[in-house]
Design a protein around this motif. Sequence first.
Motif, short mmCIF file in Angstrom:
data_model
loop_
_atom_site.label_atom_id
_atom_site.label_comp_id
_atom_site.label_asym_id
_atom_site.label_seq_id
_atom_site.Cartn_x
_atom_site.Cartn_y
_atom_site.Cartn_z
N LYS A 44 -41.82 -21.63 -35.46
CA LYS A 44 -41.79 -21.73 -33.99
C LYS A 44 -41.76 -20.35 -33.32
O LYS A 44 -42.53 -20.07 -32.40
CB LYS A 44 -40.55 -22.54 -33.52
N SER A 45 -40.84 -19.50 -33.78
CA SER A 45 -40.74 -18.16 -33.17
C SER A 45 -41.98 -17.34 -33.46
O SER A 45 -42.48 -16.61 -32.59
CB SER A 45 -39.51 -17.41 -33.70
N THR A 46 -42.49 -17.46 -34.67
CA THR A 46 -43.71 -16.73 -35.04
C THR A 46 -44.84 -17.10 -34.09
O THR A 46 -45.56 -16.24 -33.57
CB THR A 46 -44.11 -17.08 -36.49
N LEU A 172 -39.62 -18.81 -23.90
CA LEU A 172 -38.17 -18.81 -24.09
C LEU A 172 -37.88 -19.23 -25.53
O LEU A 172 -38.25 -20.33 -25.94
CB LEU A 172 -37.51 -19.81 -23.12
N ASP A 173 -37.26 -18.33 -26.30
CA ASP A 173 -36.95 -18.66 -27.70
C ASP A 173 -35.47 -19.02 -27.82
O ASP A 173 -34.62 -18.14 -27.85
CB ASP A 173 -37.30 -17.49 -28.62
N GLU A 174 -35.18 -20.29 -27.85
CA GLU A 174 -33.80 -20.79 -27.93
C GLU A 174 -32.89 -20.07 -26.93
O GLU A 174 -31.87 -19.50 -27.32
CB GLU A 174 -33.25 -20.62 -29.35
N PRO A 175 -33.23 -20.12 -25.66
CA PRO A 175 -32.49 -19.30 -24.68
C PRO A 175 -31.05 -19.75 -24.45
O PRO A 175 -30.26 -19.00 -23.91
CB PRO A 175 -33.31 -19.48 -23.40
MG LIG Z 1 -36.95 -18.97 -34.42
#
Ligand SMILES: [Mg+2]
Length: 252
Positions: A44-46, A172-175
């Motif tokens: 997901k982050s990638t 937004l990455d797990e904000p």
């Molecule tokens: Mg991640």
Amino acid sequence: MENIIIESKDLDIYYGDFKAIKSANIAFEKNSVTALIGASGCGKSTFLRSINLMNREVKDCRLEGEILYKGENILREDIDIYDIRKNIGMVFQRPNPFNMSIYDNITFALKCHGIKDKTTLDEAVETSLQQAALWNDVKDNLKKSAIALSGGQQQRLCIARTLAMKPDVILLDEPTSALDPISTSKIEDMIFELQDNYTIIIVTHNMQQAARIADRTAFFHLGEIVEYDRTDIIFSNPAKRKTEDYITGRFG
Ligand SMILES: [Mg+2]
Ligand SMILES: Nc1ncnc2c1ncn2[C@@H]1O[C@H](COP(=O)(O)OP(=O)(O)OP(=O)(O)O)[C@@H](O)[C@H]1O
């Protein structure tokens, strides 16, 4: 879907020989909220970071395929990376304010882009803090150090800092994963307010959060986008067995 602002086509992302994203084909509609969900390590982050070219900073990270922003392939060598990041802003899991005042946190990037006029800067500070639901907390203390704010306030400041650049897209990455329930609900309310004018893509491990705020949800598994649909369908009647297993908590 009409009105696509971001689209990946046959996107592969490698770290060295390891393929972290496998042929991602996904399109994001302008002024919508999309949640990216899936177990830890599924990419997901990638994927998210590729959209504003954050992977360019990662050694041995290689992208193949296309990412279209307003129809233009941003993976071209000659793309202006600062221009892309101005239009496609990003907020990370851990609040990362600069070690300077609240005011300076918000005006820093604007000044780098040549905006010097005090009235313009003051207005940008007030507007973005209002949008991020932080203005009332800090309006009398704009010279205070950002580091002295609570975690939830710092995260809202980081969102305000992103908004001040007037991006089209916010990643937004797990904000809210490091925040208490009250700060979390403030950020969710804010996302709800922002969706009329911004395209928002949010990674979350919190399924209730995805269900509350996202128009669409993409389920990632081992580097692949298994299913992408309206959020209510993903959570009530997914087409794929893997999606159902994940959302019902049978794995991940
Ligand atoms: Mg991640
Ligand atoms: N800089 C890196 N170098 C090498 N491999 C990496 C790097 N960053 C991530 N990976 C690998 O790529 C895969 C996807 O990682 P990623 O961080 O995108 O997952 P994620 O879905 O965001 O997970 P989480 O939910 O835990 O944040 C994992 O196998 C991870 O180990």
